[in-house]
Design a protein around this motif. Structure first.
Motif, PDB file in Angstrom:
ATOM      1  N   THR A  82       0.669  -1.489   0.126  1.00  0.00           N
ATOM      2  CA  THR A  82       0.160  -0.126   0.210  1.00  0.00           C
ATOM      3  C   THR A  82       1.333   1.080   0.003  1.00  0.00           C
ATOM      4  O   THR A  82       0.139   2.468  -1.239  1.00  0.00           O
ATOM      5  N   ALA A  83       2.386   1.506   0.925  1.00  0.00           N
ATOM      6  CA  ALA A  83       2.962   2.091   0.395  1.00  0.00           C
ATOM      7  C   ALA A  83       3.732   2.305  -0.639  1.00  0.00           C
ATOM      8  O   ALA A  83       3.812   3.504  -1.377  1.00  0.00           O
ATOM      9  N   LYS A  86       0.780   3.688  -2.550  1.00  0.00           N
ATOM     10  CA  LYS A  86       0.616   5.446  -2.534  1.00  0.00           C
ATOM     11  C   LYS A  86       1.700   6.424  -3.359  1.00  0.00           C
ATOM     12  O   LYS A  86       1.619   7.255  -3.944  1.00  0.00           O
ATOM     13  N   GLU A  87       3.040   5.940  -3.288  1.00  0.00           N
ATOM     14  CA  GLU A  87       4.200   6.220  -3.683  1.00  0.00           C
ATOM     15  C   GLU A  87       3.618   7.086  -5.427  1.00  0.00           C
ATOM     16  O   GLU A  87       3.844   8.045  -6.039  1.00  0.00           O
ATOM     17  N   ALA A  89       0.840   6.621  -7.059  1.00  0.00           N
ATOM     18  CA  ALA A  89      -0.552   7.079  -7.263  1.00  0.00           C
ATOM     19  C   ALA A  89       0.219   9.091  -7.143  1.00  0.00           C
ATOM     20  O   ALA A  89      -0.227   9.292  -7.763  1.00  0.00           O
ATOM     21  N   GLN A  90       0.899   9.322  -6.170  1.00  0.00           N
ATOM     22  CA  GLN A  90       1.185  10.240  -5.735  1.00  0.00           C
ATOM     23  C   GLN A  90       1.873  10.589  -7.082  1.00  0.00           C
ATOM     24  O   GLN A  90       2.121  12.025  -8.234  1.00  0.00           O
TER      25      GLN A  90
END
Length: 169
Positions: A82-83, A86-87, A89-90
């Motif tokens: 998930t981390a 998220k990265e 996606a950012q």
């Protein structure tokens, strides 16, 4: 003879009575031994059963510990994924924002260029051909007939649209 016979009977009877008491003592000892042996066997069985239960409980605890460890590992893996997601996606949103900003800038530039061209064209068109109203030249089926700047004749129908009249009529 009778006395002898009675004495023999008494003797036989008394010996048999004493013999039965002796048997009772031996049977009591035998039964006590058997009871003790049964108790010992039962105690041994209980101990074995308790040992088996303890071993089964230990095995169950080991399995539970293994399951907990694997669950923790999977949770850690999921958190890492998930981390990473998220990265990424950012990063993608930042890229998309940059592209959107560039697109906005180019659209602004093209819009400014187009508006400048449109302004120059509007000025040219208004100066070249001034708008003249169409002239009413007659009647057709109860409607006013108009003649356009290039000679076309038409009337306004009930829908508000122009309907052209052919020269044949």
């Amino acid at each position: 003879m009778k006395k002898l016979f009675v004495l023999c009977l008494i003797l036989a009877f008394s010996t048999s009575v004493f013999a039965q008491e002796k048997d009772k003592k031996t049977t009591k000892a035998k039964t006590e031994k058997a009871v003790k042996e049964k108790k010992e066997k039962a105690d041994k069985k209980k101990e074995k059963a308790a040992d088996k239960k303890e071993k089964a409980a230990e095995k169950a605890e080991k399995k539970a510990d293994k399951v907990k460890e694997s669950a923790k590992k999977e949770a850690d893996k999921a958190q890492k994924k998930t981390a990473k997601a998220k990265e990424s996606a950012q990063k993608e949103t930042e890229k998309a924002e940059k592209k959107a900003d560039k697109a906005k800038e180019t659209t602004k530039k093209t819009a400014e260029k187009a508006s400048k061209k449109a302004e120059s064209k509007v000025r040219e068109t208004t100066e070249k051909a001034p708008k003249t109203p169409d002239k009413v030249t007659g009647m057709y089926n109860g409607k006013k007939v108009y003649t356009g700047p290039r000679g076309g004749r038409y009337y306004i129908n009930s829908n508000g649209n122009k309907t052209y009249i052919s020269d044949d009529k």
